[in-house]
Design an enzyme around this catalytic site. Sequence first.
Site, PDB file in Angstrom:
ATOM      1  CG  ASP A  69      -5.225  -6.152  -0.401  1.00 18.82           C
ATOM      2  OD1 ASP A  69      -5.276  -7.050   0.451  1.00 18.82           O
ATOM      3  OD2 ASP A  69      -5.195  -4.950  -0.082  1.00 18.82           O
TER       4      ASP A  69
ATOM      5  CG  HIS B  36      -1.962  -1.156   1.095  1.00 19.12           C
ATOM      6  ND1 HIS B  36      -2.663  -1.497  -0.025  1.00 19.12           N
ATOM      7  CD2 HIS B  36      -2.265  -2.102   2.032  1.00 19.12           C
ATOM      8  CE1 HIS B  36      -3.381  -2.587   0.220  1.00 19.12           C
ATOM      9  NE2 HIS B  36      -3.151  -2.977   1.458  1.00 19.12           N
TER      10      HIS B  36
HETATM   11 ZN    ZN Z   1      -3.311  -6.838   2.743  1.00 18.96          ZN
END
Ligand code: ZN
Length: 419
Positions: A292, A241
């Site tokens: 993800d 991220h």
């Molecule tokens: Zn994750």
Amino acid sequence: MSSQKPAAAVPVAIRTASGWQVPGIANLHSHAFQRAMAGLAERQSNPQDSFWTWRETMYRMAARFDPDSLHAVATQLYVEMLEAGYTRVCEFHYLHHAPDGAPYADPAEMSRALIRAARDTGIRLTLLPVLYMSGGFDGRALSERQQRFGHRVESFLHLLQSLRAEEDARLRIGCSFHSLRAVPEAAMREVHAALPQDMPVHIHIAEQIGEVQDCIALRGTRPVEWLLQQFPVDARWTLVHATQMSSAEVKRVAQSGATVAICPTTEANLGDGLFPLRAYLDEGGAWGIGSDSHISVSPVEELRWLEYGQRLVTRHRNIAVRKDSPSVGETLLQGALDSAAGATGFSDNDDHIVLDADAPILAGARGEDLIDRWIFSGNQPLVRQVVVHGERVVADGRHRNHDDVAARYRQVLPALLAG
Ligand SMILES: [Zn+2]
């Protein structure tokens, strides 16, 4: 000086007798079990719905898994990944124990379910067992729903060691720290010092603004800044991220050689914010993509939305380019390919996919425009063949076990959705 101008980038797609051949793509971030809840967190429960309310839904789902259902869901997911063009996956795995937190008779049983799923489907797996120890930056104990994620340092290192013995041409074992909020500093140091030098290290870092605020309050600095100050972050590290970064952090991460795993569809789905892509590319940063939470299993969609997010906020077009690479699709795909070895631990990439040269959308395609046409032409699946480690696992667009795997997935889903 024109003599110093970089050579024009070589197209990554090659025309062969069977179609357009493209290197296999790495998926740098996966929580396989979350595939079972795709589309099930899209009803408003609270006007303030956010990552943190989504996480409650995710915890309820996580509590229902056992090794058998994890294997069934991961197998289905890995079939979908292969059919979409992913040939390697980094599995960020924290569902370690039984729901009450007791280890299984074999403490690696859930890890082995994922390894089996990868071997059954033929995808290359970088399994990243996750160290998860506390429920927040203040070191609070794990909540009831987090019990099955937890480890002490010693048992965690033992897990890594026992799994390393399984490594082969399609399996790598890496290490993950769940996040700075879930791993106390001393434990992180102890584990880091004990890791083999060549082992990939992944961590969720700075996904949420709340996590940045907590880190500043309790550690005096922002999460990315803290990590870079305290650990020798380099090319073996993948920062997942890294959405919330200051411009100084952008520069330092790029200089460190670490890879950022950007997960555009999940980050959009969870309302995380937008990764500062242009600034990061300007600093020469390495990055790749991950699916993800698997609300989408498509490298095409991840790359497309990585670019579209930037267009929407800047009100400009064609953002992800370099001087020597004016094609957005080529630049994006090449970026994802370049980071794969460091992030996955697989040093070579002889895997490839073949796109359908007869598809109307690719009529008249040339090597120079093929990738742009693939990524920016919609959602028709164009992957016809996938070859991993010399073995063809997808033919005519379907995985060799497509039907059996889907049938088993349909069987296990009702129990996972109950309650
Ligand atoms: Zn994750």
